[in-house]
Write a protein that holds these residues in place. Structure first.
Motif: not given
Length: 278
Positions: A19-24
């Motif tokens: 999810i953090r990767a998607i957020a970035l």
């Protein structure tokens, strides 16, 4: 049971990292989108103003002197420039963390930008980039601020053109505000006729004799996100990319909620066994 909980914890940690990767990825996509949108807004504002002055009220525009026309055109360009700057200001770089109430969540190592600037009071909203619910809220807030900027620039442009003498002076402020508000109410629609213009038929009452009131057709600037995107290939492509990222986020969000449910069940079962005695 302890091993099952540990496995679920590892699964949740993996999902949060994804999810953090998607957020970035989402933030990067929005940064590019808002930059392109700012350029498109300036272009469409000028085009809408051109149609308003030459097709909506050509006689009024012709009554202006050369200097007055040039001043009006420069003011419209400046207004578009400010709108573009406000759109870029919607997204800022600042470090974000996790919910302090959840001690099981690992420390966030990313420094994803997640600030939103409210054009009315400059307050910011900061999201936990490992939480899909907060990330969706961040995205929705960003869209709302974008609409407010389009609404504001539409209203300011109409007031500016009215003060120049092109738009009729008799149009009251509520009418200009209503024209700008229509931009946010139907932002996704593409209307027939010149883009980003609103045609209204209103009833203006004579101040001295109300029985002399009549219907008047007016044209006003009404910047619509749907029409702006439709006219710009790059902007449309970037919007599709954002939608694609949101699909991935929604999928991970479902997995996130599912694993949290599994963890709650496993912990409840363990707690039952720990307290049960014959």
């Amino acid at each position: 049971m302890a091993r099952a909980i540990e496995r679920i914890e590892r699964d949740i940690a993996g999902i949060k990292e994804a999810i953090r990767a998607i957020a970035l990825e989402l933030q990067t996509a929005y940064a590019s989108y808002l930059n392109t949108l700012g350029l498109a807004v300036r272009k469409q504002l000028i085009l809408a103003s051109y149609h308003l002055c030459t097709q909506g009220y050509p006689e009024n525009f012709l009554n202006l002197s050369l200097n007055q026309r040039q001043q009006l055109q420069q003011a419209i360009r400046n207004l578009g420039q400010v709108a573009g700057e406000k759109l870029l200001a919607c997204i800022q770089s600042e470090e974000v963390g996790v919910d302090e109430g959840d001690e099981r969540d690992e420390e966030v190592t990313s420094s994803l930008s997640s600030g939103l600037v409210d054009t009315s009071n400059s307050q910011s909203f900061t999201a936990d980039t490992s939480n899909p619910i907060e990330l969706v809220k961040w995205q929705q807030n960003l869209e709302e601020v974008t609409q407010e900027i389009l609404k504001k620039v539409s209203h300011d442009a109409n007031v500016l053109i009215q003060k120049s003498g092109v738009l009729p002076k008799k149009l009251p402020e509520p009418i200009l505000a209503a024209a700008a508000a229509a931009a946010s109410e139907a932002s996704g629609e593409v209307m027939p006729g010149p883009p980003n213009l609103l045609n209204l038929v209103i009833e203006i009452e004579n101040e001295q004799q109300s029985e002399d009131s009549g219907l008047t057709q007016i044209m006003a600037i009404n910047l619509r996100l749907g029409e702006i995107e439709f006219a710009d290939v790059t902007l449309s492509s970037e919007r599709r990319q954002i939608r694609s990222i949101l699909v991935q986020l929604n999928k991970l969000g479902r997995e996130y909620q599912k694993k949290h449910r599994e963890r709650a069940i496993a912990e409840a079962e363990a707690a039952w066994r720990a307290s049960w005695f014959e």
